[in-house]
Design a protein around this motif. Sequence first.
Motif, PDB file in Angstrom:
ATOM      1  N   VAL A 184       5.505  12.263  42.434  1.00 57.33           N
ATOM      2  CA  VAL A 184       4.912  11.008  41.959  1.00 57.33           C
ATOM      3  C   VAL A 184       3.859  10.578  42.976  1.00 57.33           C
ATOM      4  O   VAL A 184       3.903  10.996  44.137  1.00 57.33           O
ATOM      5  CB  VAL A 184       5.961   9.880  41.778  1.00 57.33           C
ATOM      6  N   MET A 186       1.104   7.028  44.076  1.00 61.09           N
ATOM      7  CA  MET A 186       0.889   5.583  43.939  1.00 61.09           C
ATOM      8  C   MET A 186      -0.527   5.326  43.458  1.00 61.09           C
ATOM      9  O   MET A 186      -1.486   5.817  44.054  1.00 61.09           O
ATOM     10  CB  MET A 186       1.086   4.918  45.288  1.00 61.09           C
ATOM     11  N   LYS A 190       1.503   1.081  41.686  1.00 68.67           N
ATOM     12  CA  LYS A 190       2.535   1.566  40.759  1.00 68.67           C
ATOM     13  C   LYS A 190       2.698   3.076  40.888  1.00 68.67           C
ATOM     14  O   LYS A 190       1.763   3.791  41.265  1.00 68.67           O
ATOM     15  CB  LYS A 190       2.160   1.211  39.307  1.00 68.67           C
ATOM     16  N   LEU A 191       3.894   3.562  40.548  1.00 69.75           N
ATOM     17  CA  LEU A 191       4.128   5.004  40.543  1.00 69.75           C
ATOM     18  C   LEU A 191       3.466   5.626  39.317  1.00 69.75           C
ATOM     19  O   LEU A 191       3.437   5.034  38.235  1.00 69.75           O
ATOM     20  CB  LEU A 191       5.628   5.310  40.525  1.00 69.75           C
ATOM     21  N   CYS A 222       4.862   8.569  48.994  1.00 69.58           N
ATOM     22  CA  CYS A 222       3.991   9.420  48.180  1.00 69.58           C
ATOM     23  C   CYS A 222       2.882   9.992  49.054  1.00 69.58           C
ATOM     24  O   CYS A 222       2.272   9.256  49.847  1.00 69.58           O
ATOM     25  CB  CYS A 222       3.364   8.615  47.041  1.00 69.58           C
ATOM     26  N   PHE A 228       5.917   3.321  48.648  1.00 67.49           N
ATOM     27  CA  PHE A 228       6.077   2.455  47.481  1.00 67.49           C
ATOM     28  C   PHE A 228       6.939   1.255  47.864  1.00 67.49           C
ATOM     29  O   PHE A 228       8.029   1.412  48.410  1.00 67.49           O
ATOM     30  CB  PHE A 228       6.733   3.203  46.318  1.00 67.49           C
ATOM     31  N   ALA A 232      12.578   1.045  43.671  1.00 70.97           N
ATOM     32  CA  ALA A 232      12.150   2.433  43.464  1.00 70.97           C
ATOM     33  C   ALA A 232      12.742   3.036  42.192  1.00 70.97           C
ATOM     34  O   ALA A 232      12.033   3.659  41.394  1.00 70.97           O
ATOM     35  CB  ALA A 232      12.525   3.278  44.679  1.00 70.97           C
ATOM     36  N   LEU A 236      10.822   4.378  38.800  1.00 71.04           N
ATOM     37  CA  LEU A 236      10.965   5.736  38.260  1.00 71.04           C
ATOM     38  C   LEU A 236      11.355   5.694  36.785  1.00 71.04           C
ATOM     39  O   LEU A 236      10.817   6.444  35.964  1.00 71.04           O
ATOM     40  CB  LEU A 236      12.013   6.517  39.054  1.00 71.04           C
TER      41      LEU A 236
END
Length: 247
Positions: A184, A186, A190-191, A222, A228, A232, A236
């Motif tokens: 993932v 950023m 945001k992811l 990340c 992040f 978390a 996800l």
Amino acid sequence: MSTIHLLEIEFANNGQSQSLTPVLLQDEHDTILVDCGYPDFMGLLEEAVARCGIQLDSITKLIVTHHDIDHIGSLAALKRTYPQMDIIAHELEVPFVEGKQKSLRLEQAESSLDELSGEARGHAEQFIHFLQSLEPAPVDQMVTHGEKLPWCGGIEIVHTPGHMAGHISLYLATTKTLIAGDAVVMEDGKLAIANPQFTLDMEEAIHSIQRLLTYDIEQIVCYHGGLFQGDAKQALRQLILAHTSKG
């Protein structure tokens, strides 16, 4: 007791400012670097670790998340300069890191060339030449999913294919930290999925994020975007939902 250092490296690429976040793990016995940037990044790495009061020659191990050029570009130079540094990679990644098989990213770039023309084709050809310039490096230790490395408080290997078949993330149970690599990234706080056009198998990438939900994660680092901040696991879940609803 182990320490996590985020090596936020800013640099210019094609006239644009970019940043990468390799990670440095340290305990009383080992100093471990996770990923090492583009080719010719030795000086930038040296400056970044120096800000943490560390020298490059103290690094004992270098863990590779996957064989993209922005993650292993300086690997061969580091190994040549510091031969005591053990290189660690997932078993599926080893032939690519060592140059025994053609890079999957190079195969992807070459396969798209016929569909391009004009300026886009020129950029693609430049990218191909850049990928072809990557110097291979020997891997000292292969790892597999679920393997627990005993250094720096314990490092669990999490196989997170999708972006590439042998991509790994690292889970540090003592601090509930996930070092995500490119599983993932950023974007705007945001992811997100790392460059969907460069993700070789999007379905696998989503399955990998689902796999991450089985871990007790409180913070995610990340490679693109850094740390992040926030819930978390909820982030996800939202990422999975956003992509499964598209499907």
